[in-house]
Design a protein around this motif. Structure first.
Motif, short mmCIF file in Angstrom:
data_model
loop_
_atom_site.label_atom_id
_atom_site.label_comp_id
_atom_site.label_asym_id
_atom_site.label_seq_id
_atom_site.Cartn_x
_atom_site.Cartn_y
_atom_site.Cartn_z
N MET A 42 53.97 39.66 40.78
CA MET A 42 53.58 40.85 41.54
C MET A 42 52.08 40.86 41.86
SD MET A 42 54.35 44.64 40.20
CE MET A 42 53.57 46.07 40.93
N ALA A 43 51.28 40.23 41.00
CA ALA A 43 49.82 40.21 41.23
C ALA A 43 49.40 39.05 42.13
CB ALA A 43 49.09 40.12 39.90
N LEU A 44 50.36 38.17 42.43
CA LEU A 44 50.02 36.97 43.17
C LEU A 44 50.64 36.93 44.57
CD1 LEU A 44 50.77 34.44 40.28
CD2 LEU A 44 48.50 35.02 41.12
N SER A 63 39.13 45.33 47.35
CA SER A 63 40.42 44.90 46.81
C SER A 63 40.49 43.38 46.63
CB SER A 63 41.55 45.31 47.77
OG SER A 63 42.80 44.93 47.26
N ASN A 64 41.09 42.99 45.51
CA ASN A 64 41.54 41.61 45.33
C ASN A 64 43.07 41.69 45.31
OD1 ASN A 64 42.18 39.01 44.60
ND2 ASN A 64 41.57 39.27 42.45
N PRO A 65 43.69 41.69 46.48
CA PRO A 65 45.14 41.91 46.52
C PRO A 65 45.89 40.62 46.20
CG PRO A 65 44.35 41.52 48.73
CD PRO A 65 43.14 41.44 47.83
N PRO A 66 47.19 40.71 45.95
CA PRO A 66 47.97 39.47 45.83
C PRO A 66 47.87 38.73 47.17
CG PRO A 66 49.26 41.40 45.17
CD PRO A 66 48.02 41.91 45.83
N TYR A 67 47.55 37.42 47.13
CA TYR A 67 47.37 36.74 48.42
C TYR A 67 48.00 35.35 48.51
CZ TYR A 67 43.07 34.98 46.02
OH TYR A 67 42.15 34.45 45.15
N ILE A 68 48.81 35.00 47.53
CA ILE A 68 49.48 33.69 47.61
C ILE A 68 50.74 33.83 48.47
CG2 ILE A 68 50.47 31.82 46.22
CD1 ILE A 68 47.64 32.28 45.29
N PRO A 109 41.34 37.83 34.56
CA PRO A 109 40.08 37.85 35.33
C PRO A 109 39.64 36.42 35.67
CG PRO A 109 39.90 39.26 33.39
CD PRO A 109 41.20 38.53 33.27
N ARG A 110 39.19 36.25 36.91
CA ARG A 110 38.72 34.93 37.34
C ARG A 110 37.30 35.04 37.88
NH1 ARG A 110 44.09 34.75 37.75
NH2 ARG A 110 45.21 32.79 38.11
N ASP A 111 36.54 33.98 37.66
CA ASP A 111 35.16 33.99 38.17
C ASP A 111 35.11 34.13 39.69
OD1 ASP A 111 34.24 33.81 35.60
OD2 ASP A 111 33.85 31.66 35.67
N1 GLN Z 1 43.08 33.67 42.45
C1 GLN Z 1 44.46 33.67 42.08
C2 GLN Z 1 45.01 32.28 42.17
O1 GLN Z 1 44.63 31.52 43.05
C3 GLN Z 1 45.27 34.61 42.95
C4 GLN Z 1 44.89 36.00 42.75
C5 GLN Z 1 45.42 36.85 43.84
O2 GLN Z 1 46.49 36.64 44.40
N2 GLN Z 1 44.67 37.83 44.15
O3 GLN Z 1 45.82 31.90 41.37
#
Ligand code: GLN
Length: 275
Positions: A203-205, A180-185, A86-88
């Motif tokens: 997979m989450a990133l 949604s907070n999808p993988p977005y990198i 979890p991130r702020d």
């Molecule tokens: N916030 C995460 C990061 O920058 C990425 C999380 C995401 O891909 N949803 O490392």
């Protein structure tokens, strides 16, 4: 070694917040307790435990995984290898939907790519009459999600599976809110992330070559699942606001708004559908 000495030893290599968290985890003394007991000697077991944790941290293992829990918006979540920490940052998307939800009665909500469940669980704790679903594909993440739902918001319904398939299980015009907070990198950036982040599941990133794969899929497959006047809300990676805004406008979303984080970066976006 006493509390003061171990704290000094830890803060040579870690920040003081981490040092205090580790001492609390092993000795049970909270921050105040650590101050009051500054001269107290550690048992050999405690000393060994703390130094083992220090070694793991120096190897880039995230503190949250070592401690096994982390808090988000007032609740403690079970975390560990295999699930995104979890991130702020995620507070931004959560708070962005509050005014909308306050106007709904018994809103139906689905959180796509739920991970530990911070979004779905926080919303269900805030809006007790909501019917909240949490969707997650990862076999490694699901046990954490199940545990957090059980402990924090047992009414959240877990949907296991792929958002690219499970949309079929829901009728059209079914939800008031899809969030949604999808993988977005970007795939190419995964290997240059901080070493701690690399211990988190790719997979989450990994959001594909441009980082936007999940935004496209969700907009394409899930927009029809929103009721008229329903809202779609996303967390965003850096510099994704204008692309995602254009994609949402293209799908006939209106009232599209961006929300900035403390670093002044657009961290969330939401909009409503009227057709
Ligand atoms: N916030 C995460 C990061 O920058 C990425 C999380 C995401 O891909 N949803 O490392």
């Amino acid at each position: 070694m006493n509390i003061t000495e171990i704290k000094r030893r830890l803060t040579c290599q870690l920040n003081s917040q981490e040092a205090k968290s580790i001492i609390q985890f092993v000795t049970g003394l909270d921050q105040k307790g650590q101050v009051l007991n500054y001269g107290k000697n550690l048992t050999p077991y405690e000393e060994r435990e703390i130094l083992t944790i220090l070694e793991k941290r120096k190897g880039g293992f995230p503190l949250q995984y070592i401690l096994g829990s982390w808090s988000f918006m007032g609740a403690n979540y079970t975390v560990g290898p295999g699930v995104l920490i979890p991130r702020d940052d995620t507070e931004v998307v959560v708070t962005s939907v509050i005014p909308f939800l306050q106007k709904q009665s018994k809103p139906r909500i689905i959180d796509l790519c739920a991970g530990t469940g911070i979004i779905s669980i926080t919303l269900n704790r805030m809006f007790k009459d909501a019917q909240v679903y949490a969707l997650e594909l990862s076999e490694r993440a699901i046990p954490y999600l199940e545990e957090n739902i059980k402990n924090l918001a047992p009414e959240v319904k877990l949907c296991k599976g792929d958002l690219k398939k499970l949309y079929r299980e829901f009728e059209d015009e079914n939800f008031d809110l899809i969030i949604s907070n999808p993988p977005y990198i970007k795939s190419s950036e995964i290997t240059s992330l901080q070493k701690e982040v690399q211990k988190e599941p790719a997979m989450a990133l990994d959001g594909g070559y441009d980082g936007l794969y999940f935004y496209r899929d969700i907009l394409e497959l899930w927009t029809p699942k929103l009721k008229k006047g329903g809202m779609l809300a996303f967390e965003l990676g850096e510099e994704q606001f204008s692309d995602v805004k254009a994609m949402m406008a293209d799908k006939s979303f209106t009232n599209i708004m961006g929300y900035r984080d403390l670093g002044n970066i657009y961290r969330a976006i939401n909009g409503t559908v009227n057709t």
